[in-house]
Design an enzyme around this catalytic site. Structure first.
Site, mmCIF file in Angstrom:
data_model
loop_
_atom_site.group_PDB
_atom_site.id
_atom_site.type_symbol
_atom_site.label_atom_id
_atom_site.label_comp_id
_atom_site.label_asym_id
_atom_site.label_seq_id
_atom_site.Cartn_x
_atom_site.Cartn_y
_atom_site.Cartn_z
ATOM 1 N N ASP A 120 0.083 -1.304 0.279
ATOM 2 C CA ASP A 120 -0.009 -0.025 0.186
ATOM 3 C C ASP A 120 0.907 0.877 -0.071
ATOM 4 O O ASP A 120 1.562 1.573 0.803
ATOM 5 C CB ASP A 120 -0.872 -0.051 1.464
ATOM 6 N N ASP A 154 -3.837 2.278 -5.465
ATOM 7 C CA ASP A 154 -2.108 2.397 -4.617
ATOM 8 C C ASP A 154 -2.512 1.169 -3.807
ATOM 9 O O ASP A 154 -1.812 1.465 -2.379
ATOM 10 C CB ASP A 154 -2.181 4.045 -3.756
ATOM 11 N N GLU A 155 -3.236 0.414 -3.658
ATOM 12 C CA GLU A 155 -2.874 -1.038 -2.762
ATOM 13 C C GLU A 155 -2.829 -2.282 -3.904
ATOM 14 O O GLU A 155 -4.249 -2.345 -4.676
ATOM 15 C CB GLU A 155 -3.459 -1.471 -1.505
HETATM 16 P P1 TTP Z 1 -5.398 5.064 1.146
HETATM 17 O O1 TTP Z 1 -4.574 3.525 1.037
HETATM 18 O O2 TTP Z 1 -6.561 4.628 2.453
HETATM 19 O O3 TTP Z 1 -4.080 6.251 1.984
HETATM 20 P P2 TTP Z 1 -3.242 6.598 1.941
HETATM 21 O O4 TTP Z 1 -2.683 6.525 0.360
HETATM 22 O O5 TTP Z 1 -3.231 8.667 1.213
HETATM 23 O O6 TTP Z 1 -1.874 6.627 3.060
HETATM 24 P P3 TTP Z 1 -1.754 5.672 3.604
HETATM 25 O O7 TTP Z 1 -0.466 6.068 3.419
HETATM 26 O O8 TTP Z 1 -2.521 5.876 5.428
HETATM 27 O O9 TTP Z 1 -1.967 4.502 2.488
HETATM 28 O O10 TTP Z 1 -5.224 5.807 -0.038
HETATM 29 C C1 TTP Z 1 -4.507 6.152 -1.358
HETATM 30 C C2 TTP Z 1 -5.814 7.047 -2.215
HETATM 31 O O11 TTP Z 1 -7.276 6.880 -2.220
HETATM 32 C C3 TTP Z 1 -5.283 8.449 -0.829
HETATM 33 O O12 TTP Z 1 -4.139 9.003 -1.538
HETATM 34 C C4 TTP Z 1 -6.266 9.308 -1.639
HETATM 35 C C5 TTP Z 1 -7.439 8.371 -1.737
HETATM 36 N N1 TTP Z 1 -8.833 8.340 -1.339
HETATM 37 C C6 TTP Z 1 -9.487 8.686 -1.324
HETATM 38 O O13 TTP Z 1 -9.581 10.465 -2.022
HETATM 39 N N2 TTP Z 1 -10.327 8.821 -0.831
HETATM 40 C C7 TTP Z 1 -11.184 8.500 0.907
HETATM 41 O O14 TTP Z 1 -11.930 8.780 1.722
HETATM 42 C C8 TTP Z 1 -9.515 7.905 1.261
HETATM 43 C C9 TTP Z 1 -9.337 7.064 1.875
HETATM 44 C C10 TTP Z 1 -8.472 7.480 0.091
HETATM 45 MG MG MG Z 2 -1.569 4.201 0.713
#
Ligand code: TTP
Ligand code: MG
Length: 403
Positions: free
Chosen positions: A8, A103-104
């Site tokens: 992720d 992103d995961e």
């Molecule tokens: P995530 O992987 O949940 O979050 P992240 O990558 O920003 O942070 P982390 O280091 O905790 O993984 O989400 C991936 C992307 O998806 C995030 O950068 C932006 C988008 N996203 C949204 O647009 N709205 C949301 O509510 C969430 C949770 C994520």
């Molecule tokens: Mg992420």
């Protein structure tokens, strides 16, 4: 015993913005839009999170919590591009890849020690490659099931690597709060608390009937997860039925030379994806939207299945010229897609001329290293006068997002 990776990207949208503008590094940055507007936080950098800022929170509230935060609109087309590259890297380690959002992804790496050596080393290798090629950090979790792998990658964030030993999923999860499990939101947490269950270990010990009565089938699943019983497979997505790109113009137009350039550009992006999939297309579909928003698609079946930009463009351009001749309206959107695929393997002798295919593949190779604009066909050159270029690619008003 299975070996599942969960990877992720850290603060994904912000991390991409930082590659584009390194002055954002080390600062509280929020992607979501105007802090006075009505939007919500899409991504908060790790520097913004100690202020209590989380994804989904109204931007106004985020601005109150951290007035010095930098707010950005976000550039989705860049994120999609990085995501494709990221998934491409992961896919080179295992064909059993299940992307989740941009992103995961899960990777099933069961049995691959024989090929790659110890799996923690493989995870380090993936992390280093992602950092080198994309400039962003990724957190990795390794476990025997998907749930524990995901919790493990979260546990090490940012830039983490947490390996749960084979068969150790339940023991790893036991001390953690129950809402570390995926899918447990505030209402399940409250209901569990009412039953005296705070940790995953307590969840594992709870009588299964109690959980079933409280949560139905979801309770059964929680009970299994908490006990490290998680055999849900890593499911690669079904292959796409069509591949396409489209864009809306900043200004409606009838400029045929410009429309041809745009169509050629979109075609080359589609062609590159098609070749990457190892497919040949039998059908080319052109979509036009007029200024009055009426939209239609026309298709042409190719004489022979093809994957060269040339063959796709020739068909698309003929369709476009035919439609432009029928109406004098301005064009608002143009799109091209290919479908009705056949596998490239087993297509011998190829009916399509080999030269355009070889040229297209050589261009793919150069572009994957140096960006789209490193080598251009003459037809797309006029785009230079219209669109800004950034890191070897054109920034269109509307991203080429549709698949
Ligand atoms: P995530 O992987 O949940 O979050 P992240 O990558 O920003 O942070 P982390 O280091 O905790 O993984 O989400 C991936 C992307 O998806 C995030 O950068 C932006 C988008 N996203 C949204 O647009 N709205 C949301 O509510 C969430 C949770 C994520
Ligand atoms: Mg992420």
């Amino acid at each position: 015993m299975r070996r599942i990776f969960h990877l992720d990207l850290d603060a994904f949208f912000v991390s991409v913005e930082r590659v584009l503008d390194p002055s954002l590094c080390g600062k509280p940055v929020i992607v979501g839009g105007d802090p006075q507007g009505r939007g919500v936080v899409a991504c908060a950098s790790y520097e913004a999170r100690p202020y209590g800022i989380r994804a989904g929170m109204p931007l106004k509230q985020a601005a109150r919590l951290c007035p010095r935060a930098i707010f950005l609109q976000g550039r989705f087309d860049h994120y999609v591009e990085v995501s494709r590259h990221f998934m491409g890297i992961l896919g080179s380690y295992s064909p059993l890849i299940q992307p989740l959002g941009l992103d995961e992804a899960y990777l099933d790496m069961t049995g691959s020690e024989a090929l790659y050596g110890p799996l923690a080393g493989v995870a380090r290798d993936i992390k280093a490659r992602v950092r080198r090629e994309l400039g962003v950090t990724v957190s990795a979790g390794i476990a025997s099931g998907k749930v524990a792998a995901k919790v493990a990658s979260d546990a090490g964030k940012p830039d983490g690597l947490v390996e749960v030993p084979p068969g150790g999923d339940a023991a790893f999860l036991a001390p953690l709060p129950a809402d570390d499990l995926p899918g447990i939101g505030p209402s399940t947490t409250a209901a569990l608390k009412a039953l005296g269950i705070l940790t995953v270990g307590q969840l594992a010990q709870a009588p299964p009937l109690l959980l079933r009565r409280a949560f139905g089938a979801w309770g059964d699943l929680l009970h299994c997860w908490a006990n490290g019983q998680d055999d849900s497979p890593v499911l690669p997505p079904a292959p796409p039925k069509s591949i396409g790109r489209s864009t809306t113009f900043a200004k409606d137009t009838r400029d045929r030379a410009f429309l041809r350039s745009m169509l050629r550009y979109l075609t080359e992006r589609v062609g590159a994806d098609l070749r990457k999939e190892g497919k040949l297309a039998r059908v080319v579909v052109l979509t036009l939207r007029w200024a009055d928003f009426t939209t239609f698609s026309r298709h042409q079946t190719l004489k022979a299945p093809a994957d060269s930009d040339e063959a796709i463009y020739r068909a698309g351009e003929a369709l476009m010229q035919r439609e432009l001749a029928k109406s004098s309206k301005l064009v608002r959107l143009i799109g091209i897609s290919v479908g009705n695929f056949v596998d490239r393997r087993g297509q011998f002798p190829l009916l399509e001329d080999e030269r355009p295919r070889r040229l297209a593949r050589a261009m793919d190779g150069i572009r994957s290293k140096y960006g789209y604009t490193a080598i251009q066909s003459g037809l797309t050159l006029p785009l230079r006068d219209t669109f800004p270029e950034e890191r070897g690619r054109y920034l269109l008003k509307t991203a080429c997002l549709s698949r």
